[in-house]
Write an enzyme that holds these catalytic residues in place. Structure first.
Site, short mmCIF file in Angstrom:
data_model
loop_
_atom_site.label_atom_id
_atom_site.label_comp_id
_atom_site.label_asym_id
_atom_site.label_seq_id
_atom_site.Cartn_x
_atom_site.Cartn_y
_atom_site.Cartn_z
N HIS A 1 14.88 20.58 21.99
CA HIS A 1 15.99 19.70 22.37
C HIS A 1 17.08 19.60 21.30
O HIS A 1 17.95 18.73 21.36
CB HIS A 1 15.48 18.29 22.72
CG HIS A 1 14.37 18.29 23.74
ND1 HIS A 1 14.57 18.70 25.04
CD2 HIS A 1 13.05 17.95 23.64
CE1 HIS A 1 13.42 18.61 25.71
NE2 HIS A 1 12.49 18.17 24.88
N ARG B 1 30.83 9.52 21.49
CA ARG B 1 31.22 9.94 20.14
C ARG B 1 31.62 11.41 20.15
O ARG B 1 31.42 12.11 21.12
CB ARG B 1 30.02 9.77 19.18
CG ARG B 1 28.77 10.53 19.67
CD ARG B 1 27.59 10.35 18.75
NE ARG B 1 26.36 10.89 19.29
CZ ARG B 1 26.00 12.16 19.27
NH1 ARG B 1 26.82 13.06 18.73
NH2 ARG B 1 24.85 12.56 19.78
#
Length: 255
Positions: free
Chosen positions: A18, A76
């Site tokens: 991941h 972000r």
């Protein structure tokens, strides 16, 4: 906010546990109707939430059905924002600061009809992880730090330099190398060339692994999925790289 635009898509399928390794923009291999649906849903999610400023809407796409599924919104700037900046010409970091200061998208010249993409960009995350030992982060002193440059190559680095000490207490990423060209193969070749010419001595890096990824037919065809690394053991077949120059310098220094 009331006015929302998208900056197209990024493909971050090449992951290990991941953690993203190589990112591209735009994605290749996705039908146009799928990308248009991704754009529409991303804009609708952010508009409906009243979201203000830069953000990344993440989806999973089923390679068999091309059905997409919403994962999350990252509010972000992300590590891989460089590929979006390169293909759109939009400075995302500057833009988010100006929006936070109260400016509107129109004041930044960001309207959907004026945002376009040009060519392809690929980013590789160069780290001190050793692929021969389950990507264990390496530490030590950087004896040589000489990243390659050239037309179509962007380097986003930290505080690495010859003589720097790589500590185990911080992130293992040394730099982000982004290559761009008018074709996907051209961008891939530029990144591979730059990584091959980069000289980092004193610590192990993941560069040999990234080169294998870039040269693999599944990656080059745009068919790499999130299981690509785990299902492709040949990515871990590396050529041994010599360090003759540094060994000679060490020998001369000792004698």
């Amino acid at each position: 906010g009331t006015d929302t635009v998208h900056l197209f898509e990024r493909d971050c399928s090449v992951q290990r546990r991941h953690q993203k390794v190589v990112e591209t923009a735009p994605a290749i291999g996705l039908p146009d109707d799928v990308t248009q649906a991704l754009y529409a849903d991303a804009v609708r999610i952010c508009s409906g939430a009243g979201y203000i400023n830069a953000g990344t809407v993440e989806f999973l796409v089923d390679p068999k059905t091309n059905q997409h599924y919403f994962i999350e919104v990252n509010p972000r700037i992300q590590v891989e924002h460089t590929v979006t900046e390169v293909i759109t010409g939009v400075d995302l970091v500057q833009s988010q600061i100006r929006i936070a200061a109260g400016q509107k998208l129109k004041e930044l010249g960001l309207s959907q009809d004026k945002i376009s993409k040009r060519g392809y960009a690929i980013q590789a995350r160069v780290t001190t992880e050793d692929p021969m030992h389950d990507f264990r982060p390496d530490t030590g002193r950087l004896q040589v730090w000489r990243p390659a440059e050239g037309f179509g190559i962007r380097l986003d680095g930290g505080n690495a330099y010859s003589g720097a000490t790589i500590s185990p207490h911080y992130d293992s990423m040394l730099m982000k190398l982004t290559g761009s060209a008018l074709s996907f193969d051209g961008a891939s070749d530029k990144v591979a060339r730059a990584l091959s010419e980069t000289r980092i001595r004193g610590v192990k890096t993941n560069i040999p692994f990234i080169l294998n990824v870039l040269r693999h037919p599944q990656f080059k065809s745009g068919k790499a999925t999130t299981s690509f690394i785990g299902e492709t053991p040949e990515l871990f077949n590396f050529e041994f790289r010599q360090n003759r120059g540094q060994k000679l310098l060490n020998y001369l220094g000792d004698h």
